[in-house]
Motif scaffolding. Structure first.
Motif, PDB file in Angstrom:
ATOM      1  N   ILE A 283       8.907 -66.899 -22.880  1.00 30.02           N
ATOM      2  CA  ILE A 283       8.291 -65.695 -22.357  1.00 30.02           C
ATOM      3  C   ILE A 283       7.051 -66.044 -21.542  1.00 30.02           C
ATOM      4  N   TYR A 284       6.567 -65.047 -20.820  1.00 31.25           N
ATOM      5  CA  TYR A 284       5.412 -65.251 -19.940  1.00 31.25           C
ATOM      6  C   TYR A 284       4.357 -64.180 -20.208  1.00 31.25           C
ATOM      7  N   THR A 285       3.114 -64.575 -20.056  1.00 33.88           N
ATOM      8  CA  THR A 285       2.030 -63.605 -20.096  1.00 33.88           C
ATOM      9  C   THR A 285       2.047 -62.825 -18.794  1.00 33.88           C
ATOM     10  N   LEU A 286       1.265 -61.767 -18.728  1.00 30.34           N
ATOM     11  CA  LEU A 286       1.195 -60.980 -17.497  1.00 30.34           C
ATOM     12  C   LEU A 286       0.455 -61.717 -16.390  1.00 30.34           C
ATOM     13  N   ASN A 287      -0.114 -62.879 -16.718  1.00 29.59           N
ATOM     14  CA  ASN A 287      -0.721 -63.751 -15.707  1.00 29.59           C
ATOM     15  C   ASN A 287       0.261 -64.813 -15.233  1.00 29.59           C
ATOM     16  N   GLY A 288       1.494 -64.750 -15.747  1.00 29.37           N
ATOM     17  CA  GLY A 288       2.515 -65.695 -15.330  1.00 29.37           C
ATOM     18  C   GLY A 288       2.497 -67.011 -16.068  1.00 29.37           C
ATOM     19  N   GLU A 289       1.756 -67.087 -17.171  1.00 31.09           N
ATOM     20  CA  GLU A 289       1.671 -68.336 -17.930  1.00 31.09           C
ATOM     21  C   GLU A 289       2.826 -68.430 -18.927  1.00 31.09           C
ATOM     22  N   LEU A 290       3.497 -69.567 -18.956  1.00 33.60           N
ATOM     23  CA  LEU A 290       4.635 -69.772 -19.838  1.00 33.60           C
ATOM     24  C   LEU A 290       4.180 -70.006 -21.270  1.00 33.60           C
ATOM     25  N   THR A 291       4.856 -69.365 -22.214  1.00 30.44           N
ATOM     26  CA  THR A 291       4.594 -69.585 -23.634  1.00 30.44           C
ATOM     27  C   THR A 291       5.884 -69.293 -24.393  1.00 30.44           C
TER      28      THR A 291
ATOM     29  N   LYS B 283      14.413 -59.271  -9.618  1.00 34.48           N
ATOM     30  CA  LYS B 283      15.079 -60.514  -9.237  1.00 34.48           C
ATOM     31  C   LYS B 283      14.168 -61.726  -9.395  1.00 34.48           C
ATOM     32  N   THR B 284      12.893 -61.470  -9.579  1.00 34.46           N
ATOM     33  CA  THR B 284      11.935 -62.555  -9.757  1.00 34.46           C
ATOM     34  C   THR B 284      11.027 -62.234 -10.938  1.00 34.46           C
ATOM     35  N   LEU B 285      10.368 -63.256 -11.450  1.00 37.51           N
ATOM     36  CA  LEU B 285       9.430 -63.063 -12.549  1.00 37.51           C
ATOM     37  C   LEU B 285       8.287 -62.157 -12.113  1.00 37.51           C
ATOM     38  N   GLU B 286       7.845 -62.307 -10.872  1.00 41.94           N
ATOM     39  CA  GLU B 286       6.737 -61.486 -10.366  1.00 41.94           C
ATOM     40  C   GLU B 286       7.102 -60.003 -10.381  1.00 41.94           C
ATOM     41  N   GLU B 287       8.337 -59.669 -10.024  1.00 45.24           N
ATOM     42  CA  GLU B 287       8.773 -58.276 -10.031  1.00 45.24           C
ATOM     43  C   GLU B 287       8.809 -57.728 -11.458  1.00 45.24           C
ATOM     44  N   ARG B 288       9.243 -58.551 -12.394  1.00 45.73           N
ATOM     45  CA  ARG B 288       9.291 -58.110 -13.787  1.00 45.73           C
ATOM     46  C   ARG B 288       7.877 -57.886 -14.327  1.00 45.73           C
ATOM     47  N   VAL B 289       6.967 -58.775 -14.001  1.00 43.51           N
ATOM     48  CA  VAL B 289       5.568 -58.619 -14.430  1.00 43.51           C
ATOM     49  C   VAL B 289       4.971 -57.350 -13.831  1.00 43.51           C
TER      50      VAL B 289
ATOM     51  N   ASN C 297       1.000 -45.602 -19.098  1.00 41.39           N
ATOM     52  CA  ASN C 297       1.145 -45.096 -20.463  1.00 41.39           C
ATOM     53  C   ASN C 297      -0.005 -45.496 -21.378  1.00 41.39           C
ATOM     54  N   SER C 298      -1.054 -46.108 -20.806  1.00 37.93           N
ATOM     55  CA  SER C 298      -2.207 -46.572 -21.589  1.00 37.93           C
ATOM     56  C   SER C 298      -1.741 -47.365 -22.796  1.00 37.93           C
ATOM     57  N   TYR C 299      -0.812 -48.257 -22.564  1.00 40.60           N
ATOM     58  CA  TYR C 299      -0.201 -49.052 -23.638  1.00 40.60           C
ATOM     59  C   TYR C 299      -1.157 -50.170 -24.020  1.00 40.60           C
ATOM     60  N   ASN C 300      -1.531 -50.231 -25.302  1.00 39.11           N
ATOM     61  CA  ASN C 300      -2.573 -51.178 -25.698  1.00 39.11           C
ATOM     62  C   ASN C 300      -2.080 -52.297 -26.610  1.00 39.11           C
ATOM     63  N   LEU C 301      -0.765 -52.449 -26.786  1.00 37.46           N
ATOM     64  CA  LEU C 301      -0.251 -53.586 -27.545  1.00 37.46           C
ATOM     65  C   LEU C 301      -0.062 -54.781 -26.617  1.00 37.46           C
ATOM     66  N   PRO C 302      -0.175 -55.995 -27.139  1.00 38.26           N
ATOM     67  CA  PRO C 302       0.068 -57.174 -26.300  1.00 38.26           C
ATOM     68  C   PRO C 302       1.468 -57.117 -25.678  1.00 38.26           C
ATOM     69  N   MET C 303       1.550 -57.387 -24.383  1.00 35.93           N
ATOM     70  CA  MET C 303       2.819 -57.306 -23.659  1.00 35.93           C
ATOM     71  C   MET C 303       3.126 -58.650 -23.003  1.00 35.93           C
ATOM     72  N   TYR C 304       4.357 -59.092 -23.160  1.00 31.51           N
ATOM     73  CA  TYR C 304       4.855 -60.294 -22.504  1.00 31.51           C
ATOM     74  C   TYR C 304       6.140 -59.917 -21.771  1.00 31.51           C
ATOM     75  N   VAL C 305       6.588 -60.798 -20.887  1.00 25.70           N
ATOM     76  CA  VAL C 305       7.852 -60.555 -20.201  1.00 25.70           C
ATOM     77  C   VAL C 305       8.788 -61.732 -20.445  1.00 25.70           C
ATOM     78  N   ASP C 306      10.054 -61.414 -20.560  1.00 24.97           N
ATOM     79  CA  ASP C 306      11.065 -62.443 -20.750  1.00 24.97           C
ATOM     80  C   ASP C 306      11.251 -63.216 -19.445  1.00 24.97           C
TER      81      ASP C 306
END
Length: 258
Positions: free
Chosen positions: A125-133, A181-187, A197-206
């Motif tokens: 998964i990736y952080t919203l900054n694009g960092e792999l984890t 189609k890209t990680l950037e679009e998903r982020v 939605n003022s969502y305040n839980l930690p969010m990652y992207v696959d």
């Protein structure tokens, strides 16, 4: 001289239909199948829909009865708001070629790996900054001063506007995103969701290849509880077996055993 249509559909000799822009470049392309293949996919999609709707009841009985009334209520609300029959709403959003062929081509897991008691897959998964984890790294870094921590992973878009669009349940409420189609679009989609939605839980992207979603059998949505790196709770697949109440009861039980 014939006037050029700024958006003209052209059929190639293969199985693709493309839209050209005014300068002749390709705007979008989508695959076209032989009518026999479309019919087969639609039938397979219908059978899979029945399986997802009723198969989950066999394995996630409690979750099923909690969730199915909510899902059916969404269709009833759409029917009343749009002054359409329930059958018409089902045809527009679910029982049509676009939806059934899309459903036929995606992998859905009602049962199967991973099981409760198994080690939790690490995923990618990736952080919203694009960092792999990965999830195991996140678990190791979790604070032990709190009873439970929550996180969300944005996986494959369930009802993309260019794939399986739901005009009365998604588009009518301004929820309209193309399949990333890209990680950037998903982020970007994840960030818009957080802001709107003022969502305040930690969010990652696959990852764009949906590696974590596949590892957890999570399409289109699923809830898990991980304790000490092992799966303590595995919820049913959404939408028909997706239940926060069931997860809350499992979480209280897990916390009582710590």
């Amino acid at each position: 001289m014939e006037n050029f249509n700024p958006e003209k559909e052209v059929q190639s000799t293969g199985q693709q239909s493309c839209i050209l822009t005014k300068d002749g470049s390709v705007k979008t392309c989508e695959n076209k199948y032989h009518p026999i293949i479309v019919a087969f996919l639609a039938l397979y999609g219908l059978l899979k829909l029945v399986y997802l709707r009723y198969g989950g009841m066999l394995f996630y009985r409690h979750e099923y009865f909690n969730a199915v009334s909510f899902v059916d209520g969404l269709f009833d609300d759409a029917s009343q708001q749009n002054k359409l029959s329930t059958w018409r709403v089902l045809r527009r959003n679910l029982l049509n070629l676009e939806a059934l062929t899309a459903l036929a081509q995606e992998r859905y897991h009602v049962i199967g790996y991973p099981y409760v008691g198994d080690m939790a897959p690490a995923g990618k998964i990736y952080t919203l900054n694009g960092e792999l984890t990965d999830l195991l790294t996140i678990f190791r870094q979790s604070s032990h001063s709190v009873h439970a921590e929550f996180l969300t992973i944005y996986i494959a878009e369930a009802h993309a506007s260019n794939d399986w669009n739901m005009p009365d349940l998604n588009s009518a409420h301004g929820i309209r995103f193309s399949k990333p189609k890209t990680l950037e679009e998903r982020v970007d989609i994840a960030q818009k969701f957080i802001q709107e939605n003022s969502y305040n839980l930690p969010m990652y992207v696959d990852s764009i290849n949906n590696e974590t979603m596949e590892a957890y059998g999570a399409r289109p949505e699923r809830l898990y509880i991980i304790v000490d790196g092992k799966i303590a709770y595995k919820g049913g697949p959404g939408p028909y077996c997706f239940s926060y109440d069931s997860m809350e009861a499992a979480l209280q039980k897990a916390l009582s055993q710590l």
